[in-house]
Write a protein that holds these residues in place. Structure first.
Motif, PDB file in Angstrom:
ATOM      1  N   GLY A  61     135.557 -20.882  31.929  1.00 52.07           N
ATOM      2  CA  GLY A  61     134.454 -20.132  31.337  1.00 52.07           C
ATOM      3  C   GLY A  61     133.892 -19.182  32.379  1.00 52.07           C
ATOM      4  N   ALA A  62     133.328 -18.063  31.949  1.00 49.10           N
ATOM      5  CA  ALA A  62     132.821 -17.090  32.911  1.00 49.10           C
ATOM      6  C   ALA A  62     131.587 -16.384  32.384  1.00 49.10           C
ATOM      7  CB  ALA A  62     133.899 -16.061  33.237  1.00 49.10           C
ATOM      8  N   LEU A  63     130.762 -15.965  33.305  1.00 44.64           N
ATOM      9  CA  LEU A  63     129.611 -15.112  33.020  1.00 44.64           C
ATOM     10  C   LEU A  63     129.854 -13.787  33.725  1.00 44.64           C
ATOM     11  CD1 LEU A  63     126.742 -17.670  33.738  1.00 44.64           C
ATOM     12  CD2 LEU A  63     127.576 -16.939  31.502  1.00 44.64           C
ATOM     13  N   SER A  64     129.461 -12.694  33.108  1.00 45.30           N
ATOM     14  CA  SER A  64     129.638 -11.368  33.705  1.00 45.30           C
ATOM     15  C   SER A  64     128.294 -10.717  33.957  1.00 45.30           C
ATOM     16  CB  SER A  64     130.465 -10.476  32.772  1.00 45.30           C
ATOM     17  OG  SER A  64     131.755 -11.000  32.613  1.00 45.30           O
ATOM     18  N   PHE A  65     128.193 -10.021  35.094  1.00 45.72           N
ATOM     19  CA  PHE A  65     126.955  -9.359  35.494  1.00 45.72           C
ATOM     20  C   PHE A  65     127.275  -7.969  36.009  1.00 45.72           C
ATOM     21  CE2 PHE A  65     126.481 -13.901  36.177  1.00 45.72           C
ATOM     22  CZ  PHE A  65     125.303 -14.174  35.517  1.00 45.72           C
ATOM     23  N   THR A  66     126.344  -7.041  35.818  1.00 45.17           N
ATOM     24  CA  THR A  66     126.484  -5.732  36.454  1.00 45.17           C
ATOM     25  C   THR A  66     126.176  -5.907  37.938  1.00 45.17           C
ATOM     26  OG1 THR A  66     124.165  -5.121  36.156  1.00 45.17           O
ATOM     27  CG2 THR A  66     125.686  -4.556  34.346  1.00 45.17           C
ATOM     28  N   ALA A  67     126.535  -4.907  38.731  1.00 51.27           N
ATOM     29  CA  ALA A  67     126.263  -4.974  40.163  1.00 51.27           C
ATOM     30  C   ALA A  67     124.767  -5.094  40.440  1.00 51.27           C
ATOM     31  CB  ALA A  67     126.838  -3.753  40.866  1.00 51.27           C
ATOM     32  N   SER A  68     123.935  -4.398  39.683  1.00 51.33           N
ATOM     33  CA  SER A  68     122.484  -4.468  39.921  1.00 51.33           C
ATOM     34  C   SER A  68     121.914  -5.819  39.493  1.00 51.33           C
ATOM     35  CB  SER A  68     121.751  -3.314  39.237  1.00 51.33           C
ATOM     36  OG  SER A  68     121.957  -3.333  37.851  1.00 51.33           O
ATOM     37  N   GLU A  69     122.430  -6.396  38.418  1.00 52.41           N
ATOM     38  CA  GLU A  69     121.990  -7.742  38.016  1.00 52.41           C
ATOM     39  C   GLU A  69     122.356  -8.763  39.086  1.00 52.41           C
ATOM     40  OE1 GLU A  69     122.350  -7.510  33.145  1.00 52.41           O
ATOM     41  OE2 GLU A  69     124.153  -7.947  34.316  1.00 52.41           O
ATOM     42  N   TRP A  70     123.558  -8.651  39.627  1.00 54.69           N
ATOM     43  CA  TRP A  70     124.009  -9.591  40.666  1.00 54.69           C
ATOM     44  C   TRP A  70     123.154  -9.434  41.929  1.00 54.69           C
ATOM     45  CZ3 TRP A  70     126.426 -13.922  40.783  1.00 54.69           C
ATOM     46  CH2 TRP A  70     126.903 -14.435  41.988  1.00 54.69           C
ATOM     47  N   ALA A  71     122.863  -8.202  42.308  1.00 51.08           N
ATOM     48  CA  ALA A  71     122.035  -7.951  43.492  1.00 51.08           C
ATOM     49  C   ALA A  71     120.645  -8.556  43.318  1.00 51.08           C
ATOM     50  CB  ALA A  71     121.940  -6.456  43.772  1.00 51.08           C
ATOM     51  N   ALA A  72     120.073  -8.446  42.127  1.00 51.60           N
ATOM     52  CA  ALA A  72     118.756  -9.034  41.860  1.00 51.60           C
ATOM     53  C   ALA A  72     118.816 -10.564  41.941  1.00 51.60           C
ATOM     54  CB  ALA A  72     118.248  -8.600  40.492  1.00 51.60           C
ATOM     55  N   PHE A  73     119.886 -11.159  41.424  1.00 52.58           N
ATOM     56  CA  PHE A  73     120.053 -12.616  41.494  1.00 52.58           C
ATOM     57  C   PHE A  73     120.172 -13.078  42.944  1.00 52.58           C
ATOM     58  CE2 PHE A  73     123.085 -16.162  41.806  1.00 52.58           C
ATOM     59  CZ  PHE A  73     122.294 -17.162  41.257  1.00 52.58           C
ATOM     60  N   ALA A 123     119.152 -11.579  45.638  1.00 49.58           N
ATOM     61  CA  ALA A 123     117.864 -11.393  46.301  1.00 49.58           C
ATOM     62  C   ALA A 123     116.914 -12.538  45.953  1.00 49.58           C
ATOM     63  CB  ALA A 123     117.247 -10.051  45.904  1.00 49.58           C
ATOM     64  N   GLY A 124     116.916 -12.983  44.700  1.00 47.39           N
ATOM     65  CA  GLY A 124     116.083 -14.109  44.290  1.00 47.39           C
ATOM     66  C   GLY A 124     116.483 -15.399  44.977  1.00 47.39           C
ATOM     67  N   VAL A 125     117.784 -15.621  45.114  1.00 43.38           N
ATOM     68  CA  VAL A 125     118.265 -16.826  45.819  1.00 43.38           C
ATOM     69  C   VAL A 125     117.806 -16.791  47.268  1.00 43.38           C
ATOM     70  CG1 VAL A 125     120.334 -18.011  46.669  1.00 43.38           C
ATOM     71  CG2 VAL A 125     120.248 -17.201  44.306  1.00 43.38           C
ATOM     72  N   LYS A 126     117.983 -15.644  47.931  1.00 46.25           N
ATOM     73  CA  LYS A 126     117.580 -15.519  49.329  1.00 46.25           C
ATOM     74  C   LYS A 126     116.080 -15.687  49.504  1.00 46.25           C
ATOM     75  CE  LYS A 126     121.419 -12.657  50.886  1.00 46.25           C
ATOM     76  NZ  LYS A 126     121.818 -11.345  51.431  1.00 46.25           N
ATOM     77  N   PHE A 173     114.803 -19.927  43.388  1.00 40.92           N
ATOM     78  CA  PHE A 173     115.503 -20.947  42.611  1.00 40.92           C
ATOM     79  C   PHE A 173     115.529 -22.309  43.305  1.00 40.92           C
ATOM     80  CE2 PHE A 173     117.271 -16.804  41.498  1.00 40.92           C
ATOM     81  CZ  PHE A 173     117.003 -16.785  40.141  1.00 40.92           C
ATOM     82  N   ASP A 174     114.775 -22.433  44.396  1.00 42.18           N
ATOM     83  CA  ASP A 174     114.721 -23.719  45.110  1.00 42.18           C
ATOM     84  C   ASP A 174     114.111 -24.789  44.230  1.00 42.18           C
ATOM     85  OD1 ASP A 174     115.742 -22.339  47.241  1.00 42.18           O
ATOM     86  OD2 ASP A 174     113.928 -22.481  48.488  1.00 42.18           O
ATOM     87  N   LEU A 175     114.644 -25.985  44.329  1.00 44.21           N
ATOM     88  CA  LEU A 175     114.084 -27.105  43.567  1.00 44.21           C
ATOM     89  C   LEU A 175     112.761 -27.530  44.189  1.00 44.21           C
ATOM     90  CD1 LEU A 175     117.328 -29.193  43.045  1.00 44.21           C
ATOM     91  CD2 LEU A 175     116.182 -27.724  41.391  1.00 44.21           C
ATOM     92  N   PRO A 176     111.843 -28.015  43.348  1.00 43.42           N
ATOM     93  CA  PRO A 176     110.537 -28.439  43.896  1.00 43.42           C
ATOM     94  C   PRO A 176     110.674 -29.651  44.792  1.00 43.42           C
ATOM     95  CG  PRO A 176     110.613 -28.714  41.487  1.00 43.42           C
ATOM     96  CD  PRO A 176     111.926 -28.149  41.937  1.00 43.42           C
TER      97      PRO A 176
END
Length: 55
Positions: A31-43, A45-48, A52-55
């Motif tokens: 199974g796969a999910l597809s993202f544009t380059a800008s969507e991936w960059a935003a994701f 950046a959010g991870v960094k 998305f850190d667990l509480p």
């Protein structure tokens, strides 16, 4: 495709970067999910930023 360095039992996540964007693949099911380059960059950046850190 790059596979997670945490993959040890065949339950892996892979990321393929291409001209049309980014695909995130579950190697167990193909199974796969597809993202544009800008969507991936935003994701990424959010991870960094720890969004998305667990509480």
């Amino acid at each position: 495709m790059r596979t997670s360095s945490f993959c040890s039992d065949g339950s892996c996540v892979g990321v393929a970067i291409g001209a049309d964007g980014v695909r995130v693949v579950d190697t167990k099911t193909d199974g796969a999910l597809s993202f544009t380059a800008s969507e991936w960059a935003a994701f990424v950046a959010g991870v960094k930023a720890g969004e998305f850190d667990l509480p």
